[in-house]
Design a protein around this motif. Sequence first.
Motif, mmCIF file in Angstrom:
data_model
loop_
_atom_site.group_PDB
_atom_site.id
_atom_site.type_symbol
_atom_site.label_atom_id
_atom_site.label_comp_id
_atom_site.label_asym_id
_atom_site.label_seq_id
_atom_site.Cartn_x
_atom_site.Cartn_y
_atom_site.Cartn_z
ATOM 1 N N ALA A 145 0.829 -1.207 0.000
ATOM 2 C CA ALA A 145 0.000 0.000 0.000
ATOM 3 C C ALA A 145 0.865 1.259 0.000
ATOM 4 O O ALA A 145 0.582 2.223 -0.715
ATOM 5 C CB ALA A 145 -0.947 0.002 1.194
ATOM 6 N N VAL A 146 1.934 1.262 0.784
ATOM 7 C CA VAL A 146 2.820 2.427 0.831
ATOM 8 C C VAL A 146 3.545 2.583 -0.508
ATOM 9 O O VAL A 146 3.688 3.695 -1.016
ATOM 10 C CB VAL A 146 3.813 2.335 2.003
ATOM 11 N N ALA A 147 3.987 1.486 -1.094
ATOM 12 C CA ALA A 147 4.652 1.543 -2.400
ATOM 13 C C ALA A 147 3.712 2.132 -3.452
ATOM 14 O O ALA A 147 4.131 2.967 -4.268
ATOM 15 C CB ALA A 147 5.125 0.154 -2.817
ATOM 16 N N ALA A 148 2.450 1.727 -3.419
ATOM 17 C CA ALA A 148 1.470 2.286 -4.360
ATOM 18 C C ALA A 148 1.298 3.778 -4.112
ATOM 19 O O ALA A 148 1.223 4.574 -5.063
ATOM 20 C CB ALA A 148 0.140 1.549 -4.220
ATOM 21 N N ALA A 149 1.257 4.174 -2.843
ATOM 22 C CA ALA A 149 1.110 5.594 -2.508
ATOM 23 C C ALA A 149 2.311 6.401 -2.998
ATOM 24 O O ALA A 149 2.157 7.519 -3.500
ATOM 25 C CB ALA A 149 0.931 5.758 -0.999
ATOM 26 N N LYS A 150 3.503 5.847 -2.848
ATOM 27 C CA LYS A 150 4.709 6.548 -3.301
ATOM 28 C C LYS A 150 4.713 6.698 -4.820
ATOM 29 O O LYS A 150 5.163 7.729 -5.350
ATOM 30 C CB LYS A 150 5.976 5.839 -2.819
ATOM 31 N N ALA A 151 4.217 5.701 -5.525
ATOM 32 C CA ALA A 151 4.121 5.810 -6.992
ATOM 33 C C ALA A 151 3.155 6.934 -7.370
ATOM 34 O O ALA A 151 3.435 7.730 -8.272
ATOM 35 C CB ALA A 151 3.672 4.477 -7.589
ATOM 36 N N VAL A 152 2.028 7.019 -6.671
ATOM 37 C CA VAL A 152 1.066 8.098 -6.910
ATOM 38 C C VAL A 152 1.709 9.449 -6.591
ATOM 39 O O VAL A 152 1.599 10.407 -7.364
ATOM 40 C CB VAL A 152 -0.213 7.885 -6.064
ATOM 41 N N LEU A 153 2.378 9.532 -5.454
ATOM 42 C CA LEU A 153 3.040 10.775 -5.046
ATOM 43 C C LEU A 153 4.045 11.240 -6.099
ATOM 44 O O LEU A 153 4.051 12.406 -6.500
ATOM 45 C CB LEU A 153 3.748 10.574 -3.709
ATOM 46 N N GLU A 154 4.886 10.337 -6.552
ATOM 47 C CA GLU A 154 5.920 10.706 -7.523
ATOM 48 C C GLU A 154 5.299 11.143 -8.844
ATOM 49 O O GLU A 154 5.742 12.127 -9.450
ATOM 50 C CB GLU A 154 6.887 9.545 -7.706
ATOM 51 N N ALA A 155 4.263 10.438 -9.297
ATOM 52 C CA ALA A 155 3.589 10.820 -10.544
ATOM 53 C C ALA A 155 2.904 12.177 -10.388
ATOM 54 O O ALA A 155 2.982 13.033 -11.283
ATOM 55 C CB ALA A 155 2.584 9.743 -10.944
ATOM 56 N N ALA A 156 2.238 12.387 -9.263
ATOM 57 C CA ALA A 156 1.561 13.666 -9.029
ATOM 58 C C ALA A 156 2.572 14.812 -8.949
ATOM 59 O O ALA A 156 2.330 15.890 -9.495
ATOM 60 C CB ALA A 156 0.738 13.591 -7.747
ATOM 61 N N MET A 160 2.633 18.058 -11.224
ATOM 62 C CA MET A 160 2.585 19.398 -10.641
ATOM 63 C C MET A 160 3.766 20.236 -11.109
ATOM 64 O O MET A 160 3.612 21.440 -11.374
ATOM 65 C CB MET A 160 2.552 19.326 -9.110
ATOM 66 N N ALA A 161 4.933 19.626 -11.213
ATOM 67 C CA ALA A 161 6.113 20.359 -11.686
ATOM 68 C C ALA A 161 5.851 20.939 -13.076
ATOM 69 O O ALA A 161 6.199 22.087 -13.357
ATOM 70 C CB ALA A 161 7.334 19.443 -11.704
ATOM 71 N N LEU A 162 5.219 20.165 -13.915
ATOM 72 C CA LEU A 162 4.906 20.607 -15.269
ATOM 73 C C LEU A 162 3.787 21.652 -15.281
ATOM 74 O O LEU A 162 3.926 22.717 -15.878
ATOM 75 C CB LEU A 162 4.501 19.396 -16.126
ATOM 76 N N GLU A 163 2.699 21.358 -14.603
ATOM 77 C CA GLU A 163 1.510 22.197 -14.710
ATOM 78 C C GLU A 163 1.565 23.483 -13.888
ATOM 79 O O GLU A 163 0.917 24.467 -14.235
ATOM 80 C CB GLU A 163 0.268 21.381 -14.354
ATOM 81 N N PHE A 164 2.328 23.481 -12.790
ATOM 82 C CA PHE A 164 2.434 24.695 -11.981
ATOM 83 C C PHE A 164 3.675 25.518 -12.323
ATOM 84 O O PHE A 164 3.836 26.626 -11.823
ATOM 85 C CB PHE A 164 2.422 24.354 -10.485
ATOM 86 N N ALA A 165 4.549 24.995 -13.181
ATOM 87 C CA ALA A 165 5.763 25.731 -13.568
ATOM 88 C C ALA A 165 5.466 27.118 -14.130
ATOM 89 O O ALA A 165 6.175 28.073 -13.785
ATOM 90 C CB ALA A 165 6.592 24.912 -14.558
ATOM 91 N N PRO A 166 4.444 27.295 -14.956
ATOM 92 C CA PRO A 166 4.176 28.641 -15.476
ATOM 93 C C PRO A 166 3.863 29.669 -14.385
ATOM 94 O O PRO A 166 3.958 30.867 -14.617
ATOM 95 C CB PRO A 166 2.953 28.448 -16.384
ATOM 96 N N TYR A 167 3.514 29.199 -13.205
ATOM 97 C CA TYR A 167 3.200 30.091 -12.086
ATOM 98 C C TYR A 167 4.388 30.257 -11.133
ATOM 99 O O TYR A 167 4.267 30.870 -10.081
ATOM 100 C CB TYR A 167 1.986 29.552 -11.315
ATOM 101 N N GLY A 168 5.528 29.681 -11.494
ATOM 102 C CA GLY A 168 6.734 29.803 -10.686
ATOM 103 C C GLY A 168 6.814 28.815 -9.540
ATOM 104 O O GLY A 168 7.688 28.927 -8.684
ATOM 105 N N ILE A 169 5.924 27.845 -9.519
ATOM 106 C CA ILE A 169 5.899 26.863 -8.434
ATOM 107 C C ILE A 169 6.660 25.624 -8.880
ATOM 108 O O ILE A 169 6.343 25.027 -9.911
ATOM 109 C CB ILE A 169 4.456 26.498 -8.047
#
Length: 177
Positions: A145-156, A160-169
């Motif tokens: 369960a934790v491994a699955a959560a970490k995969a979700v976290l890393e993908a998210a 976020m790095a891609l989609e929030f980059a235009p806002y400087g985040i």
Amino acid sequence: MNLCIVHRVRRGAMPRVTPEFEKLKTAGIRVLTFNLDALTDAGRKQVLDCLFTEMGASGKVRMVLHSVAFGNLKLLAPCLSPEAALYDNERFLEAEDFARTIHAMGYNLVEWVRDLFSRKLFAPDARVISLTSEGGRKAWRGYAAVAAAKAVLEAAARAMALEFAPYGIRSNVIQAG
């Protein structure tokens, strides 16, 4: 930087935790602490409402460190090896165990970031940092369960790095050790 710390500590443990918060305050740091469930909409709203009030309209969040550690370490199948005594061979991961772990350690980060963003609380050069583990890529008994959560976290975090980059985040995941 000033700090806003959201934690979940049992009442009996607070006498050990409170002095640590006080040490930060004596160093000249403003510290807001919230002992609540960071996984609920109500808890997140309470924190963000108070944070906005404390910072004022011009205050901004420069960094978010998401480190919710709520995971189910139950097995998928009975353990037959010599270390079987270390495991509960009668209770196994169920759908709710997976869902709660994935929400807490994976998707909850997105909820916090989106709410901060929608309230315009991020500084123009904000950082979002989350923590992963080697178990996200390596199979360990009782860690599904934790491994699955970490995969979700890393993908998210990548999204976020891609989609929030235009806002400087910026968004990064750290595997500390």
